[in-house]
Enzyme design. Structure first.
Site, PDB file in Angstrom:
ATOM      1  NE  ARG A 179       4.364  -1.610   7.101  1.00 16.81           N
ATOM      2  CZ  ARG A 179       3.967  -1.667   5.724  1.00 16.81           C
ATOM      3  NH1 ARG A 179       2.752  -1.406   5.784  1.00 16.81           N
ATOM      4  NH2 ARG A 179       4.787  -2.272   4.882  1.00 16.81           N
TER       5      ARG A 179
ATOM      6  N   PRO B 197       5.705  -9.286   0.067  1.00 13.62           N
ATOM      7  CG  PRO B 197       5.544 -11.547  -0.813  1.00 13.62           C
ATOM      8  CD  PRO B 197       5.320 -10.803   0.469  1.00 13.62           C
ATOM      9  CD  GLU B 198       5.804  -3.343  -1.315  1.00 14.21           C
ATOM     10  OE1 GLU B 198       5.701  -2.450  -2.248  1.00 14.21           O
ATOM     11  OE2 GLU B 198       6.410  -3.148  -0.321  1.00 14.21           O
TER      12      GLU B 198
ATOM     13  CE  LYS C 110       0.522  -5.024  -1.407  1.00 13.32           C
ATOM     14  NZ  LYS C 110       0.841  -4.551   0.102  1.00 13.32           N
TER      15      LYS C 110
END
Length: 310
Positions: A300, A2-3, A60
């Site tokens: 990434r 989650p960002e 976050k």
């Protein structure tokens, strides 16, 4: 993981559902979820009899200011006083993480964490880690498949970042007064690393992650592999504008669900359906129809349009 938009969505949902209800106890199903500063037993003991006055987001992280039930509202001007910002009205600057007379509850969802507001009779999920019981037979349930998420209790009259030490490392909030084009230019100047990698640095910008870094670079027309030191002032200005635009759109869409993210009612986010490039490798660009490409950058997944981004 989650960002910022997902955590902001959860924060807003928690503020609608959980405030001013007495915590009656709970159950820690995985002890390692509770940060080592306190035992699982003490964690539950400290929370019992308290209520949540307000949830905030910092990067976050989720941070709940606690009240001693039934004292009710906190005194004006005490810890947790916030500055309203649109659309991120729950964002909390580091200078506002002050001691509270009843303490704080901190949460970091990490890769797969979920906070769900459910009835206590709801069947227990396989990966449930912590249960907090509230009056009215309601429950705040922390579910985390990968077990990297954490929860903290910050004692009364303790500065929050002295317990949740990761807060000390965060850069400015994207919607804050501190996050200006001049700030971004100064931070990127002479850095010999790809711009995509820089945007993932939480000490540069709090809350931005892999999904929205890809989306930002598409909207700004910048290749993710371009080195920070080679960017022009115009490109940095476009990146700054795109960060805010992308995050606003994602918050309005309730975040992105590709695997684990759910809001507090267990509902998926909708941003994935309108994403420009993220998770769309092999599909046509929504702007020019060129095939979206995917590469690995600093470990990434990175998505981009080779025609629209230079």
């Amino acid at each position: 993981m989650p960002e910022l938009p997902e955590v902001e969505t959860i924060c807003r949902g928690l503020n609608q559902a959980t405030l001013d209800r007495e915590m009656l106890g709970g159950d820690v199903l995985l002890n390692s979820t509770i940060a080592r500063s306190i035992s699982a037993t003490d964690f539950l003991t400290k929370l019992k009899g308290k209520s949540i006055a307000r949830w905030y987001r910092r990067g976050k992280y989720l941070l709940a200011e606690l009240s001693q039930f039934p004292e009710g509202e906190r005194e004006k001007g005490k810890g947790g006083e916030f500055r309203d910002r649109t659309p991120s009205s729950s964002a909390l600057a580091s200078s506002f993480l002050l001691p509270s007379k009843a303490g704080w509850l901190g949460v970091h969802l990490r890769m797969t964490g979920q906070l769900l507001w459910v009835n206590r009779s709801e069947p227990l999920q396989k990966h449930a880690r912590v249960r907090l019981f509230f009056e009215g037979n309601q429950e705040l349930r922390f579910v985390d498949q990968r077990t990297f998420g954490q929860m903290w209790y910050v004692p009364a009259e303790t500065e929050v970042s002295s317990t949740v030490i990761g807060l000390k490392l965060l850069g400015p909030e994207p919607f804050s007064d501190e996050f200006t084009t001049e700030y971004l230019t100064r931070k990127l100047h002479r850095r010999a690393r790809p711009i995509k990698t820089a945007l993932l640095d939480q000490s540069l910008i709090a809350g931005l992650g892999n999904i929205y870094a890809d989306e930002t670079l598409f909207l700004s027309g910048v290749m993710p592999t371009n080195l920070c030191a080679d960017l022009t002032a115009e490109q940095i200005g476009r990146i700054h504008t795109a960060i805010i635009q992308v995050l606003q759109k994602a918050i309005e869409s309730g975040g992105t669900t590709f695997s684990n993210f759910l809001n507090v009612q267990g509902v998926n986010g909708n941003y994935g359906g309108v994403a420009w490039v993220y998770n769309r490798a092999g599909q046509p660009c929504r702007t020019c129809s060129t095939t979206i490409e995917r590469i690995k950058l600093a470990g990434r997944s990175t998505h981009f349009c080779p025609a629209c981004q230079q």
